[in-house]
Design an enzyme around this catalytic site. Structure first.
Site, PDB file in Angstrom:
ATOM      1  NE  ARG A  38     -28.875   8.963  58.323  1.00  0.00           N
ATOM      2  CZ  ARG A  38     -29.953   9.673  58.068  1.00  0.00           C
ATOM      3  NH1 ARG A  38     -31.147   9.149  58.188  1.00  0.00           N
ATOM      4  NH2 ARG A  38     -29.843  10.914  57.663  1.00  0.00           N
ATOM      5  CG  HIS A  69     -17.175  -3.787  60.520  1.00  0.00           C
ATOM      6  ND1 HIS A  69     -17.470  -2.590  59.916  1.00  0.00           N
ATOM      7  CD2 HIS A  69     -15.820  -3.852  60.583  1.00  0.00           C
ATOM      8  CE1 HIS A  69     -16.350  -1.950  59.637  1.00  0.00           C
ATOM      9  NE2 HIS A  69     -15.334  -2.693  60.029  1.00  0.00           N
TER      10      HIS A  69
HETATM   11  C1  GRF Z   1     -21.310  -5.989  54.012  1.00  0.00           C
HETATM   12  O1  GRF Z   1     -19.975  -6.208  53.679  1.00  0.00           O
HETATM   13  C2  GRF Z   1     -21.452  -5.628  55.471  1.00  0.00           C
HETATM   14  O2  GRF Z   1     -20.526  -6.251  56.289  1.00  0.00           O
HETATM   15  C3  GRF Z   1     -21.191  -4.146  55.463  1.00  0.00           C
HETATM   16  O3  GRF Z   1     -21.785  -3.676  54.281  1.00  0.00           O
HETATM   17  C4  GRF Z   1     -21.865  -4.746  53.326  1.00  0.00           C
HETATM   18  C5  GRF Z   1     -23.313  -4.885  52.984  1.00  0.00           C
HETATM   19  O4  GRF Z   1     -23.547  -5.818  51.982  1.00  0.00           O
HETATM   20  N1  GRF Z   1     -21.670  -3.524  56.670  1.00  0.00           N
HETATM   21  P1  GRF Z   1     -25.026  -6.265  51.632  1.00  0.00           P
HETATM   22  O5  GRF Z   1     -25.843  -4.990  51.448  1.00  0.00           O
HETATM   23  O6  GRF Z   1     -25.538  -7.096  52.772  1.00  0.00           O
HETATM   24  O7  GRF Z   1     -24.901  -7.033  50.358  1.00  0.00           O
END
Ligand code: GRF
Length: 194
Positions: free
Chosen positions: A91, A109
């Protein structure tokens, strides 16, 4: 030198779990105080329960974005949080919320920002034919995936890679990168553990 951390999630919570574990086994000096999710019944909430970490669901089907942020802000203040880690939190936080927490909100990211901002960056990397991608931890400001870059890890894209295999490779790097960034911030800014 330690932070009181809140982790914001919307799903699987694998980065969240790595941060919790690193705090528990003293790889980090900080403490995860609370996990906040905008989605009910997600894997990350079950994981935080398994680790005995307090969690709070402010469900986005029940609360508006404004209500979510008011409740979140109250909790963060009440718990004296001084580092907010977004970890798969799907979000976009409002400009007014972000302004209240300058240089206190981190996001991870799965691309080498400023390339491939927004959703599905691993798919964009594969489709664009780049030979390297990776992950970035950055401070959160009012621009989506646009805040100051703190650190990055590089992943080589092989000819056989697809979105799934690349995502897996990047995620493994994410898990290490997030911990390293928090450790470096502890050394730079954190308060002594009370
Ligand atoms: C990860 O790839 C992060 O970079 C992105 O969303 C994914 C989340 O994975 N923002 P998790 O929930 O930490 O397993």
């Amino acid at each position: 030198m330690a932070f009181k951390i809140a982790i914001l999630i919307s799903g699987r919570g694998s980065n969240m779990e790595k941060i919790i574990k690193a705090c528990k086994n003293n790889k980090l000096k900080s403490t995860v105080i609370i996990v906040v999710s905008n989605k009910t019944k997600v894997e990350g909430i079950a994981k935080s329960n398994a680790h005995g970490i307090e969690n709070l669901v402010i469900d986005d089907l029940t609360y508006t974005k404004k209500e979510f942020e008011i409740l979140l802000n109250k909790v963060l203040i009440k718990k004296k949080i001084d580092l907010i880690c977004l970890a798969g939190f799907m979000r976009v936080l409002s400009k007014s919320f972000v302004k209240k927490w300058p240089k206190k909100i981190l996001n991870i990211h799965p691309s080498l920002l400023p390339a491939f901002k927004g959703l599905n960056p691993q798919k964009m990397a594969i489709e664009s034919g780049v030979k390297f991608s990776g992950c970035t931890v950055h401070f959160v400001n009012e621009k989506v995936d646009g805040g100051e870059i703190i650190d990055q890890e590089i992943v080589k894209i092989d000819i056989k890679d697809n979105e799934k295999t690349l995502s897996k490779k990047i995620l493994m790097k994410e898990h290490k990168l997030y911990i390293n960034v928090i450790r470096n911030l502890e050394n730079k800014y954190g308060k002594s553990k009370q």
